[in-house]
Design an enzyme around this catalytic site. Sequence first.
Site, PDB file in Angstrom:
ATOM      1  N   CYS A  60       1.194  -5.288 -21.856  1.00 29.40           N
ATOM      2  CA  CYS A  60       0.471  -4.731 -20.699  1.00 29.40           C
ATOM      3  C   CYS A  60       1.004  -5.256 -19.371  1.00 29.40           C
ATOM      4  O   CYS A  60       0.494  -4.893 -18.314  1.00 29.40           O
ATOM      5  CB  CYS A  60      -1.026  -4.979 -20.819  1.00 29.40           C
ATOM      6  SG  CYS A  60      -1.469  -6.717 -20.803  1.00 29.40           S
ATOM      7  N   GLU A  86       0.473 -14.671 -22.932  1.00 33.39           N
ATOM      8  CA  GLU A  86       1.143 -14.784 -21.623  1.00 33.39           C
ATOM      9  C   GLU A  86       1.507 -16.225 -21.300  1.00 33.39           C
ATOM     10  O   GLU A  86       2.044 -16.509 -20.236  1.00 33.39           O
ATOM     11  CB  GLU A  86       0.293 -14.155 -20.521  1.00 33.39           C
ATOM     12  CG  GLU A  86      -1.137 -14.634 -20.444  1.00 33.39           C
ATOM     13  CD  GLU A  86      -1.960 -13.888 -19.389  1.00 33.39           C
ATOM     14  OE1 GLU A  86      -1.396 -13.176 -18.544  1.00 33.39           O
ATOM     15  OE2 GLU A  86      -3.190 -14.029 -19.417  1.00 33.39           O
ATOM     16  N   HIS A 141       0.821  -1.215   0.000  1.00 31.73           N
ATOM     17  CA  HIS A 141       0.000   0.000   0.000  1.00 31.73           C
ATOM     18  C   HIS A 141       0.853   1.263   0.000  1.00 31.73           C
ATOM     19  O   HIS A 141       0.622   2.193  -0.758  1.00 31.73           O
ATOM     20  CB  HIS A 141      -0.930   0.020   1.224  1.00 31.73           C
ATOM     21  CG  HIS A 141      -1.284   1.407   1.662  1.00 31.73           C
ATOM     22  ND1 HIS A 141      -2.178   2.198   0.959  1.00 31.73           N
ATOM     23  CD2 HIS A 141      -0.811   2.193   2.660  1.00 31.73           C
ATOM     24  CE1 HIS A 141      -2.254   3.381   1.534  1.00 31.73           C
ATOM     25  NE2 HIS A 141      -1.436   3.404   2.571  1.00 31.73           N
ATOM     26  N   ASP A 201       2.994 -12.958 -16.537  1.00 30.02           N
ATOM     27  CA  ASP A 201       2.793 -14.402 -16.630  1.00 30.02           C
ATOM     28  C   ASP A 201       3.726 -15.038 -17.647  1.00 30.02           C
ATOM     29  O   ASP A 201       4.178 -16.170 -17.453  1.00 30.02           O
ATOM     30  CB  ASP A 201       1.329 -14.718 -16.972  1.00 30.02           C
ATOM     31  CG  ASP A 201       0.465 -14.674 -15.727  1.00 30.02           C
ATOM     32  OD1 ASP A 201       0.870 -15.286 -14.721  1.00 30.02           O
ATOM     33  OD2 ASP A 201      -0.589 -14.015 -15.740  1.00 30.02           O
TER      34      ASP A 201
HETATM   35  C1  PEP Z   1       0.449 -10.287 -17.106  1.00 30.83           C
HETATM   36  O1  PEP Z   1       0.382 -11.477 -16.809  1.00 30.83           O
HETATM   37  O2  PEP Z   1       1.471  -9.729 -17.521  1.00 30.83           O
HETATM   38  C2  PEP Z   1      -0.742  -9.417 -16.968  1.00 30.83           C
HETATM   39  C3  PEP Z   1      -0.748  -8.182 -17.424  1.00 30.83           C
HETATM   40  O3  PEP Z   1      -1.810  -9.925 -16.311  1.00 30.83           O
HETATM   41  P1  PEP Z   1      -1.907 -10.114 -14.719  1.00 30.83           P
HETATM   42  O4  PEP Z   1      -0.715  -9.449 -14.112  1.00 30.83           O
HETATM   43  O5  PEP Z   1      -3.209  -9.508 -14.342  1.00 30.83           O
HETATM   44  O6  PEP Z   1      -1.886 -11.607 -14.609  1.00 30.83           O
HETATM   45 MG    MG Z   2      -1.524 -12.445 -16.552  1.00 28.17          MG
END
Ligand code: PEP
Ligand code: MG
Length: 563
Positions: A497, A427, A187, A451
């Site tokens: 992302c 991923e 946090h 991931d």
């Molecule tokens: C990822 O796996 O990079 C991703 C953006 O999804 P999350 O972190 O929500 O698994």
């Molecule tokens: Mg992911």
Amino acid sequence: MIERTGIGASPGVAIGPAYLHVSQMPDITRRRVEDHTAEVERLLRAVASVGTRLSDLAATHGEGSDEAEVIGAHLLLLEDPEFTGEIRDRIESESVCAEAAVSEVTEESAGMLESLDDEYLAARGADVRDVGTQILRSVLGLPLETWDALEVPSVLVSQDFFPSETATIPPGMALGLCTEEGSATSHIAVFARGMGLPAVVGVDLPATEPGTLIALDGETGQVYVDPTESVIRTLRDRQEEQRRARASAADRSRQPALTRDGTRIEVAANIGSDTDASRAVEAGAEGVGLFRTEFLFLDRTRPISEEEQYEAYRTVLGAFGDHLVVVRTLDVGGDKQVPGIEIGEELNPFLGLRGIRLTLARPQMMRDQLRALLRAGTEGRLAIMAPMVSGIADLMAFRSALAEAEQSLAADGLPFAADYQVGIMIEIPSAALVASRLAPHVDFFSIGTNDLTQYTLAVDRTNREVADRADHLDPAVLRLIGETTSAAEAGPWVGVCGEMAGDPVATPILIGLGVKELSVAIPSVPTIKERVRSLSLEECRDLAARCLQAADGAEVRGILEGA
Ligand code: PEP
Ligand code: MG
């Protein structure tokens, strides 16, 4: 001078006198009580007094500000049957004193959320702990932190801070934060980044007198107690350099990010709720590259309805006008468990019923979400993305679910988006490796490097023991990204992302590999845009090609540093 190194949690340099903040959690004894009514009344009086204090506090902050949001969430917790209701039940069912009931329920609820090792859920755990402690202190008649003793702008030092404490720091009085507890996603780190306050967490500080000069560098994680003149000079120079860089990044945050040789890279935001949308627009985000919808499913005992989802998606799409909003369908399973969605015991949850595997197994849930999304899609530019796709079968099943959702909306006579994009997260290594066969069926690929790194390197992303092996710059991960962009050359656009998109060190490689969109945490939008502007596509391509040939992440870092 004493020097210590912790985790750099929020960039920037702070130099100033130490303000030593004492953690609030008091010790309590578990007493048996006979008179339940009197004990429940003690509890209710304390809850009411915390409520009054929070409402007064809310009035001092602007509507829509981060502080007002934290306080609003805390006021809701005071009325939450699963929190204060549970405390009351505990007094009645176990004949236990109010302070013990508050302390136990707080510990259990917060501990459960924090154990999920997820930034958002951990922050919710901290909220529960915070409100629980306020109630506890009120039950015991103890005062709350008022910051009255904070008379000059200072570096605030504590074991940890509660969200209500950080939300009430008088403006301009915190130069930086330094805590013993915490990680890069705790946090306090999220708060500090959001406020632009330099912070170092997880640092083992020696006993320090109040007012002792402290200097910290939120990038390197270095903390100096009683720093020498020469350290102060070096840090002041850095501070000035950073101030100039931030000012110019903020000035240009609304402008597009073009490389020196004119290639446009879209910089979008990752969001977790409809309320994040306006902040993302403000920061200069050119759309949303990842809306993690699982956060809408939290804090409830049954999955959110189609109607409630529709409202949330409409808000986000409306806020972004002509910019694309990529909404990811529910990604639970693995480390993300959502109340009301039972998955059952799994030996390897990250390899189990997760993401699209789960939603394909629960067609009603998938249908509700897709219908809500397609209906909201009339409000803006919608893109729908599936998580955890491992190959063509998942993708085709996803497309069929979309077609069915469209048919059911048409049968109900409800308007829905005529035109929207469909994409998948890359991923899982298998998806990257067969990306050329997936490409004809999608409008875009968005690479989830969190991931992808976990599955490529076989490193559990929640396990601290192996955290140092989770390197998104490992050439094995880079090759899979390259595989994806090459497969997409003639068709879908490719974005990233995962956290790697917000890592300025990685920006040249991603651009060099052909990534066209970077979706990052909201405060990183201006910085990543500036980073893009400092690069040339041609140099990035050359650099990326060399990095692909490296033996490991360390060699990649060496190449990048030498460039
Ligand atoms: C990822 O796996 O990079 C991703 C953006 O999804 P999350 O972190 O929500 O698994
Ligand atoms: Mg992911």
